[in-house]
Enzyme design. Structure first.
Site, PDB file in Angstrom:
ATOM      1  CG  PHE B 147      61.348  22.946 105.554  1.00 41.47           C
ATOM      2  CD1 PHE B 147      61.496  22.259 104.355  1.00 41.47           C
ATOM      3  CD2 PHE B 147      61.482  22.239 106.745  1.00 41.47           C
ATOM      4  CE1 PHE B 147      61.780  20.895 104.347  1.00 41.47           C
ATOM      5  CE2 PHE B 147      61.766  20.876 106.743  1.00 41.47           C
ATOM      6  CZ  PHE B 147      61.915  20.208 105.548  1.00 41.47           C
ATOM      7  CG  ASP B 253      58.199  24.978 112.511  1.00 46.25           C
ATOM      8  OD1 ASP B 253      59.154  24.732 113.263  1.00 46.25           O
ATOM      9  OD2 ASP B 253      58.018  24.366 111.439  1.00 46.25           O
ATOM     10  CE  LYS B 284      66.126  21.828 111.865  1.00 46.97           C
ATOM     11  NZ  LYS B 284      66.622  20.695 111.079  1.00 46.97           N
ATOM     12  CB  THR B 309      53.848   2.854 120.116  1.00 50.48           C
ATOM     13  OG1 THR B 309      52.853   2.102 119.424  1.00 50.48           O
ATOM     14  CG2 THR B 309      54.605   1.914 121.059  1.00 50.48           C
TER      15      THR B 309
END
Lengths: 428, 428
Positions: B147, B253, B284, B309
């Site tokens: 994931f 990750d 997280k 931005t």
């Protein structure tokens, strides 16, 4: 430029030496009410805000007991007409991408026969392999010179400049020509109408014939990063009619145009649409992000389809609520419309005086969302700093004005004065 | 569940009626130091935080004068060894996607002959049409049951469940089998070693032969959403060796595993790698997001290539700094390692007592990042609430423990007591 935000105030941004610039770039059009706005400072110090910062929830699973109320008294209070629901996000790019995801799910659900129809085994297995039919072979149609973000899906719809896209894999999605209007509009009425008709015909052709069929068209009310490209309300009504006719969603990307700068809260309020857009995305001056929608069939039919850990940020939702309160209390949208008219009129006069320097002035009646082309744009922007103004460009040659909603006539005068100095001192 | 965060404190989440649950789910593993942590409350009330909330900058253009210092005293202070640079983002998905973008740009730059080589006209034009060569025909290799997020690029590397992917267009990117270890590990040493060797062979084969060549491999130290799937340090060292050998980046990750829960600040600290990963992503429990990197050739060679931005959120960077200070001051990573060992030992005993109920216990030596399979998982999770515990699942049958870093032995005892009640009262 390094900025000292503790010394910035209102329309003025300060550098670490205390030099102040009138800021009509406003953090790429994303500061709504000026630096160190006292009302926002109060909101930022509230116990609610402190709690939102330190107790950040996974909103999809554990929303706070007052989350619905925060939405109702804030984000939903300014929902575009007909769009009573919202999915919150973090920034413009993921607002657009979650909107696209909603569009793909909506279209496949329709084709499948409704929300109750089960996914097939083949769909579930192929989805895990990134293959059809589970991974849909559908597309989002966008316009040339559009900007919708920089993540992989949004970047596939962005067509602003090669430097934004080079080396990044992209989906084989279609693009239509955005009408390239000539100015002054009244001198090119026929030509411009034809450009818009041609663009609409191209959209319809791509909807009917593109080999990866679009389930949605995404469009900015004013192409902002692409150079402040406008189209008429008729054009957008035409786009609404074509998308309705072919059962394709209309997604209006109001990330840069939303929240008042065009003299209406949403720029698409200028269009007089007979039926609302299907989805409207927002970010920047909202200081939060997400997409509005109305049709219940745009709600995912199962949990965890449209989902992520944070799903937005309550701290930023509280800030947007405070922004909305101030905008409404002070009538800032209406005031921006007025100040914009004043500024536009003065710019017209300046352009008449220095016709080579201020070309294709555009944004009449669109609040302070005004731009023009400069024959030496980058030098113009650099020089503006010398004369006390922080200003941004867009596209190849546009100088774009993005004042905050607290920009007043006195600031317009300062800006105009600086502009005249810039173009009369090129040799100095 | 609706939560009342004003009444939540420490390890306990409260509902609007004031009922409190021991929270070992922690907003999907994203609360680091407990609800209403006093140190974080202080940080949230600081003038710096208030300024960051109300004066949000476009970081790429107008960083605050103290932004470098905020990074150096915060995010960069805990940078993984060898990775001295950071690109900040908003959440796990865009942290991964910007990391992927960096990988694509890096690989194309290398193939092109270095940062000084100009883009060709053909590249620039084709990029605008979402076609090769401008849009690269490269891929990111991920693992089955991985994931990595839900935006279009990250979702293309996510292989957790069909419901996460159905109907969303995806890139034709490769997936390798993640080793499926059998437990207890010591009983299946040979079998597990073979599963890992097979997986590595598959990775190497895909790197060499997949028709859309990978420029990077992305992997979680522990597949978290996919069911808490572990692999050995040897496996990850093998992965580092294969990616090095073939000139492919290794992206780790750490969105869910990072920031202390495994008993090391970064889970990949457990691996004993001879050279660091190329990129490490985080979010997280950091309460902000981004990716770390070391190699200067991962810096974009031109402005506005890796850009947006906001490019992160200084308010959240300040919060992460305060989190780091508390973690270090209280030695919470070391304490989590200790408490985790205690919890694991007690769970082993519980599993021995009720062997059918706590299967495939895993996460030994990995702090409190512990999981097991339950034969009636969803009922187990629902029932846990009745016995005062908020807990989450992952994958098909895993109960995953994600306590905060302030979880102590006394909380472990409460948790274990609840577990025993759950499995001894199925008929009540």
């Amino acid at each position: 430029m390094l900025a000292d935000y503790t010394r910035s105030f209102g329309n003025y941004i300060a550098d670490p030496d205390g030099n102040k610039l009138l800021d009509v770039y406003a953090q790429i059009a994303s500061i709504p009410l000026g630096y160190n706005n006292p009302a926002l400072m109060k909101a930022a110090q509230s116990p609610e805000m402190v709690s939102a910062i330190i107790n950040r929830p996974a909103l999809g699973n554990f929303p706070s007991h007052d989350w619905a109320n925060i939405l109702e008294t804030g984000i939903l209070k300014v929902a575009p007409k007909g769009l009573s629901q919202v999915f919150t996000a973090m920034a413009g790019s993921d607002a657009n991408e979650t909107a696209y995801k909603a569009a793909f799910m909506w279209r496949r659900q329709r084709d499948r026969g409704g929300p109750a129809v089960e996914f097939t085994e083949d769909e579930m297995q192929s989805a895990m392999n990134n293959q059809a039919p589970g991974a849909s072979q559908l597309s989002i149609l966008s316009f040339k010179t559009a900007f919708h973000g920089r993540l992989f899906g949004s970047l596939s719809t962005t067509r602003s400049k090669p430097i934004h896209k080079l080396d990044i894999p992209a989906f084989d999605w279609p693009q239509a020509t955005f009408p390239q209007l000539k100015y002054p509009l009244e001198d090119y009425a026929e030509e411009n109408a034809k450009a818009e008709a041609d663009s609409l015909a191209e959209v319809e052709d791509l909807i009917k014939n593109y080999h990866v069929p679009p389930c949605a068209v995404v469009v900015e009310p004013i192409q902002s990063e692409g150079g402040d490209n406008h189209a008429s309300p008729e054009f957008f009504r035409g786009l609404r009619a074509i998308t309705k006719k072919h059962g394709v969603l209309l997604i209006v990307d109001e990330v840069q145009t939303g929240v008042g700068a065009t003299g209406r809260f949403w720029a698409h309020d200028h269009w007089g649409l007979p039926t609302p857009p299907d989805i409207v995305t927002f970010s920047k001056k909202a200081q939060t992000a997400g997409y509005y929608f109305g049709d219940p069939s745009l709600r995912p039919n199962r949990p965890y389809r449209q989902f992520n850990t944070w799903m937005g940020d309550p701290a930023r939702a509280l800030l947007f609520r405070a922004i909305i309160d101030e905008v409404q209390r002070l009538g800032l949208v209406e005031r921006t419309a007025e100040v914009g008219d004043y500024l536009y009129g003065r710019l017209e006069a300046l352009a008449a005086k220095y016709p080579g320097e201020f070309r294709n002035l555009r944004g009449k009646g669109m609040g302070t969302f005004i731009a023009f082309d400069s024959p030496r744009r980058d030098a113009f922007l650099a020089k503006a700093k010398r004369f006390g103004v922080n200003i941004g460009g867009s596209g190849q040659s546009a100088v774009r004005l993005r004042p905050m909603l607290i920009f007043e006539k006195q600031h317009a005068d300062i800006l105009l004065n600086a502009f005249e100095k810039i173009v009369t001192t090129w040799d100095q």
